[in-house]
Write an enzyme that holds these catalytic residues in place. Structure first.
Site, short mmCIF file in Angstrom:
data_model
loop_
_atom_site.label_atom_id
_atom_site.label_comp_id
_atom_site.label_asym_id
_atom_site.label_seq_id
_atom_site.Cartn_x
_atom_site.Cartn_y
_atom_site.Cartn_z
N ASP A 297 0.84 -1.21 0.00
CA ASP A 297 0.00 0.00 0.00
C ASP A 297 0.87 1.26 0.00
O ASP A 297 2.04 1.23 0.36
CB ASP A 297 -0.87 0.05 1.27
CG ASP A 297 -2.02 -0.97 1.21
OD1 ASP A 297 -2.05 -1.78 0.28
OD2 ASP A 297 -2.86 -0.93 2.14
N HIS A 452 3.90 -2.00 3.18
CA HIS A 452 3.92 -0.66 2.58
C HIS A 452 5.27 -0.47 1.89
O HIS A 452 6.29 -0.53 2.57
CB HIS A 452 3.69 0.42 3.64
CG HIS A 452 2.34 0.32 4.30
ND1 HIS A 452 2.08 -0.57 5.33
CD2 HIS A 452 1.17 0.97 4.07
CE1 HIS A 452 0.81 -0.44 5.70
NE2 HIS A 452 0.24 0.49 4.95
ZN ZN Z 1 -2.68 3.23 3.36
#
Ligand code: ZN
Length: 492
Positions: A297, A452
């Protein structure tokens, strides 16, 4: 109103012809002869006053009344059975008439002769027979085509009632205005004015496209458009007002009302019905064997290229839920190298995107567009910022319950995770991130892993994760719209 004084008026006698006009001398001779002959007996004679003309006369108000006069007539059974007019005998006339006040009056006549006297009376009625005078004013101004006719004015005056302008009734017809007024005695007057410019035609309002439309939920509704042309005002498309709204992210039937009016006030209206149709939800196809879906993400970012190199080295495909971070070329590379790309968010600003459904969907399709421009892929994969179980949206109560339904009605599929690397929390070193992911994946046959790629330590952990997975019989797959979603329980 005129002042109405109640005073008597002088009655003029109309000069008229008199019947049996005998010279006075002859009359006198006849009378003398009759007397001498001894025929004169008082009870044989009768004197009468006989008004000329009608016994009841109508007098138009305000007009000077002229009385036709009266004759003095002598009757005798033997001598003048049909009467003898005594032209020389004066008739006295009196009248109470006031021609300025409507009503009944009379004229009294009296005369005396030969010691006899006679009276008579005529009825008079003062009436108003004159209609009001209605004058239309013309300003001489040019009336422009398509402009409504502005009344130029009018005046109504009555001989008896005076100014009646404020009692004029005005009826606007197709191309004529009719003015009518009546005085207090019921005398009517009508006048007509041709309207100098008349536009009976409303604008021609045309809807482009179908009047009944069905559109898929989740695609921004773009109206097919419309045109409006008026015979007098020309192109009026700009003046069309559209009432109603199509909530393209909410299934339902919506009405759009298009209205336009020309300068003359002619209105055209059309309605378009738009049905926003819910999309069918993809069925989940569970993969066979042991599978790890790596998902990243918040990127692309400065470490995304490095991550893609690692994935390529092992022939592993992953999924990127991207933001509008400015690394456009990296999006292109993600897709080119066979990975899945999904929507995360344009801004990642919780206060903005969870403010309303409309705000959320605008952000969602905005990001979909950015991805499409850079990759040619119109992705329907998505991950909610904060995940489906986020509580950061609680400032807008229930928004996640509504959105989790709505995005699927709109043809999107959202993914959460069942393995959290905790790289956005306490895990700040590659070893910790790898240990969290391996530890999690080890307990599931199918894992959707949250990482991430904006953190170097998280990207650094990927190689260890892949090596462990491949050595332990796991396949690494990119998410597809029918992949397991690992959706969390919604908490708002
Ligand atoms: Zn996010």
């Amino acid at each position: 109103m005129e002042q109405r004084e109640n005073r008597q008026e002088e009655v003029l006698v109309k000069p008229g012809k008199k019947k049996n006009r005998l010279p006075g001398i002859l009359l006198s001779l006849v009378l003398l002869a009759a007397a001498a002959a001894g025929f004169l007996y008082a009870d044989d004679f009768r004197l009468a006053v006989e008004p000329r003309g009608e016994m009841e006369m109508l007098v138009p108000s305000g007009r000077q009344y002229e009385d036709p006069g009266a004759d003095v007539v002598l009757y005798d059974r033997w001598l003048f059975p049909y009467g003898l007019i005594l032209t020389e005998v004066p008739v006295e006339m009196r009248s109470d008439m006031n021609s300025k006040v409507l009503g009944k009056y009379s004229v009294s006549y009296s005369a005396q002769a030969f010691g006899l006297s006679a009276t008579a009376q005529r009825s008079l009625r003062v009436v108003d027979t004159a209609s009001p005078v209605l004058t239309l004013i013309s300003s001489g101004k040019t009336i422009l085509p398509g402009r409504p006719y502005e009344e130029e004015g009018y005046i109504a005056v009555d001989n008896f009632d005076g100014n009646l302008t404020d009692q004029v009734k005005r009826t606007v017809g197709l191309d004529t205005i009719t003015y009518t007024v009546m005085d207090s005695s019921g005398n009517p007057t009508t006048a007509e004015r041709k309207i100098p410019y008349f536009d009976p035609l409303p604008p021609d309002l045309i809807l482009e496209g179908e009047q009944t439309l069905t559109v898929p939920c989740g695609s921004v509704y773009t109206d097919p458009g419309y045109t409006a042309t008026d015979n007098a005002d020309g192109d009026m498309t700009e003046a069309v007002a559209v009432d109603g709204q199509v909530l393209w992210y909410q299934p339902g039937t919506y009405e759009l009302v298009y209205t336009v009016a020309d300068a003359f006030g002619n209105v055209s209206q059309k309605v378009r019905t738009v049905t926003v149709e819910a999309q069918s939800r993809p069925e989940v196809n569970w993969p066979k064997g042991k599978v790890i879906y790596l998902t990243f993400d918040d990127g692309p970012g400065p470490y995304t290229g490095w991550l893609l190199d690692i994935l390529r080295k092992y022939g592993v495909k992953a999924t990127f839920f991207v933001t509008d971070s400015g690394y456009d070329a990296m999006m292109t590379r993600i897709v080119k190298e066979g990975h899945s790309i999904g929507i995360h968010t344009m801004t990642h600003d919780y206060d903005t995107i969870y403010a309303s459904e409309e705000a959320f969907f605008n952000d969602l399709v905005g990001m979909q567009d950015v991805i499409y421009r850079n990759t040619g892929v119109k992705t329907t994969l998505m991950r909610f910022p904060g995940g489906g179980s986020n509580v950061v949206s609680r400032y807008n109560e229930g928004i996640m319950t509504r959105l989790s339904q709505a995005v699927q009605d709109a043809g999107f599929q959202y993914f959460d995770w069942n393995v959290d690397s905790n790289d956005a929390g306490g895990a700040l070193r590659a070893k910790t991130v790898a240990a969290n992911v391996i530890g999690g994946a080890d307990t599931h046959r199918v894992s959707v892993v949250l990482q991430h790629d904006i953190h170097a330590y998280s990207v650094e952990a990927v190689e260890d994760i892949i090596v462990w997975g491949l050595n332990n019989g796991y396949k690494f797959l990119p998410l597809k719209s029918d992949s397991p979603t690992m959706q969390h329980t919604v908490l708002n």
